[in-house]
Design an enzyme around this catalytic site. Structure first.
Site, short mmCIF file in Angstrom:
data_model
loop_
_atom_site.label_atom_id
_atom_site.label_comp_id
_atom_site.label_asym_id
_atom_site.label_seq_id
_atom_site.Cartn_x
_atom_site.Cartn_y
_atom_site.Cartn_z
N HIS A 95 0.87 -1.19 0.06
CA HIS A 95 -0.14 0.20 0.04
C HIS A 95 0.76 1.37 -0.13
O HIS A 95 0.58 2.30 -0.92
CB HIS A 95 -0.87 -0.13 1.19
N GLU A 96 1.86 1.09 0.88
CA GLU A 96 2.85 2.42 0.81
C GLU A 96 3.66 2.60 -0.35
O GLU A 96 3.96 3.63 -0.88
CB GLU A 96 3.73 2.19 2.04
N HIS A 125 1.89 4.64 -3.08
CA HIS A 125 1.89 6.17 -3.13
C HIS A 125 3.26 6.52 -3.85
O HIS A 125 3.05 7.44 -4.60
CB HIS A 125 2.14 6.39 -1.66
N GLU A 131 -5.82 7.23 -1.28
CA GLU A 131 -5.83 5.77 -0.34
C GLU A 131 -6.44 4.49 -0.89
O GLU A 131 -6.08 3.60 -0.78
CB GLU A 131 -6.32 6.13 0.85
#
Length: 428
Positions: free
Chosen positions: A278-279, A282, A358
């Protein structure tokens, strides 16, 4: 007139406080829609009765304190102007030194001290709330140390900003806001570059991830995403909190992937890999740079509006505010009050964009790891650790949530899980 303005401002704050309290404690609906009851997004399926009760209590009080804090800041700045304290701060600076920078330093330290002192009770209540509900494990001396570090870091940056800002205002009354914005671009990038290696270590200790097997798995994910990462960092947060977190910070060569040790202690490798993916999303989707661009655009509009509102306020109410000219440092509380109001007003838009990013990162992470069970349970663990509401009230979501709600995140993962099962069933 000054007394009347102050009285009505305090009355408005009290009325606002009661309205927010009534909304959060009596009118806001946090119940789960019928179609999600019994699903894995239902907190009753992964929290016990006590955790459910504590989650509702803690979230309501925390949300109330959030909605009270920003208007309290505005009220403090207004009263500093109306009571003549801003004028006194300037006088004390002039009586102490003839050096312009020294005068600004004395003015800013007094303003910072008074605002710190007046907001301290609410800050302490917030700290004590987290301790009471076992979110925070931080001792009072440690918390106070962080508060003082915040104070001096903020003071140092504000002093530089204020000195340059008022120099610009007095050089160009018409376009100071534009020149201030142009200078804010390199300043913002410089602070973001320094954040991971200078500012963050003031609060916590960072070191390379001790679990080298897990670090190898994370770096393998990074390689698949074409991210030039060499290390994953962990930070010792267990002495301060029971909450879980992971994030990407910094820009350029100072970029860091960071895991809290609480996350490492509570989640298994598959759950951590989902969070790391997930990070990484970004980084892959350039969300950090999009965020910087959005912030700079909003700050341009904000500075322009601030200039207009300051001119209007001083022309119409300068006598009551004890400020005769926009280029006088006594107008600083007015500047800070307007900036804070505009930031609060813009938060629904910035939160909306953040929630979209997100959501994109969640989708990227589940497609990369293809492990819906780990993804769902990681979000359940995050909710438990932070006593988070799965389905917060609408206004709380709009003004506070830069992430989708846990109801939205887990329900999307459940849909992905069903689609995955259907694909597997259809495949020969």
């Amino acid at each position: 007139m000054a007394r009347k303005i102050g009285f009505y401002a305090m009355l408005a704050y009290v009325v606002y406080g009661f309205l927010v309290y009534g909304y959060l404690f009596y009118f806001a609906d946090t119940s789960l829609p019928f179609e999600y009851q019994g699903s894995r997004a239902d907190p009753a399926t992964f929290m016990n009765a006590r955790e459910l009760m504590l989650s509702e209590e803690y979230s309501k009080i925390r949300n109330l304190m959030f909605f009270l804090s920003a208007p309290l800041e505005w009220l403090i700045y207004l009263l500093i102007l109306l009571l003549g304290l801003s004028r006194a701060f300037k006088k004390w600076g002039q009586e102490t030194t003839k050096n312009k920078f020294g005068q600004a330093a004395i003015y800013v330290i007094w303003l910072s001290f008074f605002t710190f002192l007046l907001t301290f009770p609410l800050s302490y209540l917030s700290y004590n709330l987290s301790r009471t509900y076992n979110i925070s494990t931080q001792s009072f001396p440690s918390w106070m140390k962080d508060e003082l570090i915040d104070f001096w870091v903020s003071y140092g940056m504000m002093l530089v900003i204020v000195f340059v800002l008022y120099w610009l205002i007095n050089k160009s009354r018409k376009f100071w806001w534009l020149f201030a914005w142009l200078l804010s671009i390199p300043f913002t990038l410089f602070i973001m570059f320094l954040q991971p290696v200078v500012i963050d270590p003031l609060y916590n200790d960072f070191y390379p991830l001790k679990n080298k097997e897990l670090e190898g798995k994370i770096l393998e994910l990074a390689s698949r995403a074409d991210i030039p990462a060499e290390h994953v960092f962990e930070v010792n947060m267990a002495e301060k909190t029971n909450a879980l977190n992971a994030y990407v910070t910094g820009i350029g060569t100072n970029s860091r992937i960071v895991l809290w040790d609480t996350t490492l202690n509570r989640l298994n490798d598959d759950q951590i890999l989902f969070i790391m993916a997930h990070e990484m999303a970004h980084y892959v989707e350039k969300h950090l740079y999009i965020g910087i661009a959005g912030y700079l655009l909003l700050s341009l509009v904000g500075l322009y509006l601030t200039a207009r509102v300051m001119n209007w306020a001083i022309q119409g109410y300068g006598k009551d505010l004890k400020v005769g000219d926009i280029g006088d440092i006594r107008s600083l509380p007015l500047f800070l009050m307007i900036i804070s109001m505009l930031a609060f007003a813009a938060s629904p838009l910035s939160n909306f964009v953040s929630r979209y990013q997100e959501t994109r990162a969640d989708r990227y992470a589940i497609e990369m790891t293809d492990h819906p069970e780990a993804a769902i349970t990681s979000f359940q663990e995050l909710s438990q650790a932070g006593l988070s509401q799965v389905n917060p009230p609408l206004l709380v979501k709009i003004f506070r949530y830069g992430h989708p709600t846990m109801l939205e995140r887990i329900s999307r993962l459940e849909e992905y899980e069903i689609q995955k099962r259907n694909r597997e069933a259809e495949s020969p």
